[in-house]
Structures are given as C-alpha cells and as structure tokens.
Design an enzyme around this catalytic site. Sequence first.
Site, PDB file in Angstrom:
ATOM      1  CG  ASP A   1      48.073  53.272 -37.610  1.00 47.64           C
ATOM      2  OD1 ASP A   1      49.127  52.624 -37.566  1.00 47.64           O
ATOM      3  OD2 ASP A   1      46.976  52.784 -37.965  1.00 47.64           O
TER       4      ASP A   1
HETATM    5  C1  GLC Z   1      42.884  52.658 -36.357  1.00 45.65           C
HETATM    6  C2  GLC Z   1      43.688  51.500 -36.899  1.00 45.65           C
HETATM    7  C3  GLC Z   1      44.471  50.812 -35.826  1.00 45.65           C
HETATM    8  C4  GLC Z   1      45.231  51.799 -35.008  1.00 45.65           C
HETATM    9  C5  GLC Z   1      44.325  52.884 -34.475  1.00 45.65           C
HETATM   10  C6  GLC Z   1      45.066  53.950 -33.732  1.00 45.65           C
HETATM   11  O1  GLC Z   1      41.821  52.175 -35.625  1.00 45.65           O
HETATM   12  O2  GLC Z   1      42.873  50.562 -37.533  1.00 45.65           O
HETATM   13  O3  GLC Z   1      45.345  49.868 -36.388  1.00 45.65           O
HETATM   14  O4  GLC Z   1      45.847  51.105 -33.976  1.00 45.65           O
HETATM   15  O5  GLC Z   1      43.650  53.487 -35.545  1.00 45.65           O
HETATM   16  O6  GLC Z   1      45.816  54.754 -34.575  1.00 45.65           O
HETATM   17  C1  GLC Z   2      44.483  57.723 -39.878  1.00 43.73           C
HETATM   18  C2  GLC Z   2      43.672  57.529 -38.637  1.00 43.73           C
HETATM   19  C3  GLC Z   2      44.059  56.313 -37.861  1.00 43.73           C
HETATM   20  C4  GLC Z   2      44.255  55.146 -38.774  1.00 43.73           C
HETATM   21  C5  GLC Z   2      45.244  55.488 -39.877  1.00 43.73           C
HETATM   22  C6  GLC Z   2      45.519  54.314 -40.767  1.00 43.73           C
HETATM   23  O1  GLC Z   2      45.697  58.281 -39.606  1.00 43.73           O
HETATM   24  O2  GLC Z   2      43.701  58.633 -37.778  1.00 43.73           O
HETATM   25  O3  GLC Z   2      43.071  56.052 -36.893  1.00 43.73           O
HETATM   26  O4  GLC Z   2      44.699  54.057 -38.038  1.00 43.73           O
HETATM   27  O5  GLC Z   2      44.741  56.560 -40.605  1.00 43.73           O
HETATM   28  O6  GLC Z   2      44.972  54.383 -42.003  1.00 43.73           O
END
Ligand code: GLC
Ligand code: GLC
Length: 812
Positions: free
Chosen positions: A483
Amino acid sequence: MKYGHFDDNRREYVITNPRTPWPWINYLGNEDFFSLVSNTGGGYSFYKDAKFRRITRYRYNNVPMDSGGKYFYINDGDTVWSPGWKPCKTELDSYECRHGMNYTTIKGVKNGVEAEVLYFVPLKTWAEVQKLTLKNTTNEVKKLKIFSFVEWCLWNAAADMENFQRNFSTGEVEIEDSVIYHKTEYKERRNHYAYYSVNEPIRGFDTDRETFFGLYNGFDEPQTVLEGAPRNSVAHGWSPVASHYIEVELQPGESKELVYVLGYVENADDEKWESKNIINKSKAKATIERFNTAEKVDIALAELRAYWDKLLNVFTLKSGEDKLDRMVNIWNQYQCMITFCFSRSASFFESGIGRGMGFRDSNQDLVGFVHQIPERARERIIDIASTQFSDGGCYHQYQPLTKKGNNEIGQGFNDDPMWLIFGTTSYVKESGDFSILDEPVPFDNKAGSEVSLFNHLKVSFDHVINNLGPHGLPLSGRADWNDCLNLNCFSSDPNESFQTTENKTEGSKAESLMIAGLFVVCGRDYVELCNQVGNLAETDRAQHHIDAMVEVVKKYGWDGDWFIRAYDYYGRKVGSVENEESKIFIESNGWCTMAGIGQEEGMVAKALDSVKERLDSDHGIVLNNPPFTRYYIEYGEISTYPPGYKENAGVFCHNNPWIMIGETVQGRGDRAWEYFRKICPSYLEEISDLHKTEPYVYAQMIAGKDAFLPGEAKNSWLTGTAAWNYYAITQYILGIRPTYNGLIVNPCIPPEWKGFCVTRQFRGATYEIEVKNPNGGMKGVASLTIDGLLIEGDIIPLMPKGKIYKVEVVML
Ligand code: GLC
Ligand code: GLC
C-alpha cells in the site's frame, strides 16, 4: 523474560504478570457480537461493525495505556481492588489471566478473597456473558461490595469521539429490575439498544459517568466505589454508563457466582415499544433468561469449547516440536479465524473506525480459515465479489454492516482482482464445491448486474492483461500489495492520503513485478480451474497469457541477481542494483520465486540467495534494503517511514512466508524452516520484553535491522501474516495441500527432521498421515501408501467419506 506460559491441553495462554510489555489481548465472539479483552479487563464490544455499532466505549492510545473496559471493583473494608489488577492497580496477592479460544478468564486474589471473571460470547448469541466467582478463603466472614462497570458508546464510534456538542445531550437509559438499558437514539432512526444485567437483585446502580467516578477522578478511583455506596444516578445526556451495585456476604470457605450479561437487541419497527417511550425488552429478557444461572453459563462455555474442538480437529500436527505444534494446532488457526472475522478493522492497533473489510486482505485471510468452516468462506467470497466492478477492478474495502464498497478508501489497487482468484480457487480446492462458480453475483452490489462468479474470476484475470504497461508488465495503479509503494501519487501535500491520491496517471509507466508474479501463480490456479470445469478455450487463452508474462518477467524483470520490484512512473527501475537506495525488495522476489519463474536458468535460487544475503536478519526478512533515508516523491509513502519500520525495511511478517514458499519451490527445507522460526511468536516468548506483543499471535511488523530497536513488534493480531504463515507451514513445509482432486503430500523440511504425523480431515474423510524422512532429505516423495497400498505420485485421491485412512509417505 516471560510473562506467562502456554497451557496446550486447555488451549490457553496463561499470563501470570499483569504488567505485560503491551496489553496482551483476546477476542470474544466469532459471528455477530464481538469483544476485545485485554489481560487486565480492558477492551470493548460491538455488533458486526466496530465503527457503526460500537456498544461500549474505548479510548485508544490513552494514558495510561489500555484504560477503559469491562471492570469489576471490589470494596473489601479498607481495600478497593480489581481482579485484573487494573484499573485500581492495587497490588494483588496473585494474578492469572487465561486467554483461550474465544474466552478469557481473569483471576485476582486479595486479602483472602479470590475473584475470577470469565468473559465469553456464547455461540449464536448477541451478548457477552461474564461470570464473576467470588470465594472467601479466610476464616472470617467477608462483606464485599461489588460494583460492575461498562461505559456505553453512542453507537457510531467515530461520531462518538468528535461530535460532543450533540453527544452530550443524547444519552438515555432505562433501569428495570437488575438491568440497565442503553437506549440512546432508539426513538428516532435506530431500532437497536444494548443492556447490561446481573442475575441477582441489585442494591443500587449508577448510569451517569461523572456521578459514578467524580468529575476529576480516573478509572482507578471511582468515588462511589471508594465511598462504598452507589448514588443511583440516571443518565440524561453526558456519558451514560452502567454499574450494578451488589453486596455479598461470604462465610469462611464460601463462594458465590454472579452472572452478568452485556447484550444487544434489534427490534422490528412495529415492535419497538412496550408503551409510550418504554422500550420493548422482550428479546433482552429472553437472552438474560438463557444465562441466568452459573450452570447455564457453564453449559454454554462447554458448547463453545466443543465447537473449537471440532474446528481444530480438521488439521492436527505432531512434529515433536511443542512450539511448532501449538502454533499449527491452536494459535495460528485461531488467529486465522480472528482475521477472517475482522479483516483489519478492530484490534489494539486498529481503531475499528478507519477500515472495514479489505478486498485483498479478506481474500487472503479466508485461505487460512477455509478448512475450518468452508460455508462461511463461501459466503465471504460472494460478499467480496459483489463489490467488484464489471471491468474487474475493485473497491479496496467494504463495510461489514452494509457489505457495500467503501468509496472513501478508493479503488484502483491493481493487485486486488488477483486475490479473488486466490481466495476462490483455495475454497474450491478445499471443499470440492464447484457450484460456487455458477452463483450469480452482482457488480458493485447493483441488482440486475449479476453474472456468474466464474465470470468475476474471468474479469479479474482480464483486469491484469487489460492493464499492461510498456514492458508488458502489469500496471501498478494506486499500489499493489504494498500500500505504500505509491508510484503514481506524487504527493507533496501532507493532507493527501497516499492510498487514495493519484496526482499523475496520464502516461504512467509504473509497472509491478509483484503483480506479475502474483498473476503467474494465481493465473495457473485459474487455468487449472478452467480445465476442471471443461472450459478448454479459456484454459488455452489464459495459459497463453501466463506464458507470455513469464517471458516478460525473465526479460525485463531480472536484474542479474534478483527480480526488480517495479518500474516507476517514468519507466525507471525500482529495486535494482542501479538504485541508490532500496536496491532489492522482498515482494517481487517472493512472488516470482513462488511462481518458479526462470528456475531452469537459476533465477529462483539466485534471487533467494540474494534475499538471504541482503534482506535476512536475526528477526526475520526485511522488506527492502538499504532502507530509504529520504522522501522520494515518485515512490510515495514507503519513503516516509523511518528506516527499519513498516514498509520501509521493517520485517513485514506478511511477506516472509512468500520467501519460505519460494524456498520450498527450490527444495530448501532448511531455509524455509529457519525463516519460519524467526518470526513465529511461540519461538519468541523468551524475548517478550523486546518483542512486546503477544507470544501466541503474529504481529504485522517487527522492527527491521536498520531500526532503533530491531526485533520490537507492532500491530499484532489483524494481519495477513496469520493466513500466510499457516498456509506456508501446512501446505508447503509440511506439504499437505488440497487440490481439486485430492490431497497432495509433498513436504519440504529441514534434513534433521525424522518425520512428522498429521491428521487431516478432507472432503469428509480422515487421513492419518505419517511422513518418514529416513535419509535426511529435504524434499521429494519416494513412496506414498494408503492403508498399505502403493499410490503413484504424491496425491491422495479422494477416498470414500466417513472413514479413516492411514497414509504413509516416505521421503527421498
Ligand atoms: C497492510 C494492509 C495490506 C497491505 C499491507 C502492505 O497490512 O492491510 O492490505 O497489503 O499493509 O502495505
Ligand atoms: C499505512 C500502512 C500500511 C497499510 C495502509 C493502509 O500506509 O503502512 O501497512 O496497509 O496504511 O491503510
């Protein structure tokens, strides 16, 4: 240092010191009514949706930590104390918290009085039941004054924390017999209320918070409790609470049990009222009646235990390693159920307000859960697919209460569609239920738009091939699995969300190697599925695209020693030796090795060796290296985190299993096992002071080697780590893997393992599998017999249901 120990026979973690390095929590309920409970009784309850139906209030990130919960206060002469130590923090003579499968008991002993609270949500019940057992172990008569306490939330947990000009005037309660009803807003648009009861006549109560505590007092010093006298306050606005007051006299050796029920009710419009402004309480009373004696509560707890026996009997391992067995047999499976229920919504790190059910998250979560209750996974798949768009794109999240896509979180994460294939094919392999593919499923929940679920998979597959970039690799969109790798965001405005902002998209060349690998792995599952249902034209078409993708990855995705991570907006390499920082990333190397891309040319082994050399650390495999040390506008959020945290070179535990599985593709069971153990919480129990979070569940992130304090974990419970580690250990290391026509047994283990035994229920039959490793191999099956009969290959074919089969597998 340890703060407790595992009790495997009871499937409990026993905490013996209340001052854990972080609140160590548990979850109650697994269908509609849920509670979070910490080892000191902190936490809250909600119905289905932690944002829209919050029942009791909780203040996150408070001082002191973990303030507010379902508390009991005991006034015993001069001493006021709580069984869970908090909130009073009166030193206890002894303390013990047992977190079990959807129940928790907290026991405190003070001045010869034992007080134990059992908290759980009975099956099929919209209520949390609390049984308080008091015992006098002294030679004197004890006169105890018992105060219960919960604080009501005004339903919408977000509005509850911000709209005080309104909130302070809306609260309403009713008190009848020993039940306190929270009927705030019931008369207007709501048809639901909550209640808190006790199975004993009360001597008093309080429902106004300030009256109960005193305006300037904390949870640790309620004035009513200190004075030993309730004030019988009736809340009008401000902050309604519920506290029952009971006096208990205990003879030497005597004990007493009290049952409290904290419940939720919905009434039909024409059944809302008993009389003018008096709520219809019949449903609440019916539930209270079901649990009005300790015996009834004990039966309900026994039912809950039996329910978990059944779920956990589907897969049981005897490996000779207690730490591994307890994870595989108990805690990892339990965590998979929890992530299935909550996605990323409500934990002690997720406020229950920000996020609903994630499209990609929920598809992955169900893969760790599908063997437990396939029917619920089926329903979930349909719910998720119903939020998809007709071009295969998806809302990134949906709300559990409405099941509708949540536009605030946006769309355009180009890995999302692939996960629907991952979830669905896992379900079909487990259950053999091909009928799900014919299920009519709408797009974006619009009636009339229904097509078969199979068609949803097809548009998912096509979404990738309709969105290829200049190299023929998948365009990344807002982000792929990571993300925080926001290649089209280009944000210089701190008020913009990295996840929902794309300031540049026109002409973007941002392509993802992670999606490429994911596409090959899930695409092959799709091909096999098409084959199974006899859709040969689609089989060929899809296979052709996969073959093409493999070639493109080999041509444009290989950096010499590992797979690059992406191409950025301008078409420049990300995660390459050419880059100044973050020369190598875990995700693309995980997925491309899982896909076996370039294995013959040595790419898989080389990529994995590079991961070992550059990303591995004492506490797990970090996400990227070297970490970003400045903000890169063309990469987005990933470069905002300090080095070693979260997506910027943290050990992001979710993706470590991708490398473990990659290692099994290469046949290196020793490496896979080493990586597994490094992040597995039961192996970290001894270093709890450093690790901080619960030793019985995975955390999302462990601070990486470049962090200030490597090894410190954060964000426990709600993480794809649960499903992925379960998947990696059971299906790839132990190698017991459902497929459309049977159960594959093809382990990849460290050479020193002499073997292991697994009992696996699959499609109605039970397989008692014994794996032997006489030659110290790591991978490869020499023979497989079922009830003594030799079978060709490594697949147990589907056997007649209802029977037990002995399977023996001898490794090469
Ligand atoms: C969080 C989110 C997931 C994403 C991950 C890496 O765990 O829930 O959807 O893939 O971060 O950014
Ligand atoms: C933040 C976190 C990530 C998560 C995302 C979504 O960027 O680092 O892990 O998946 O939020 O809310």
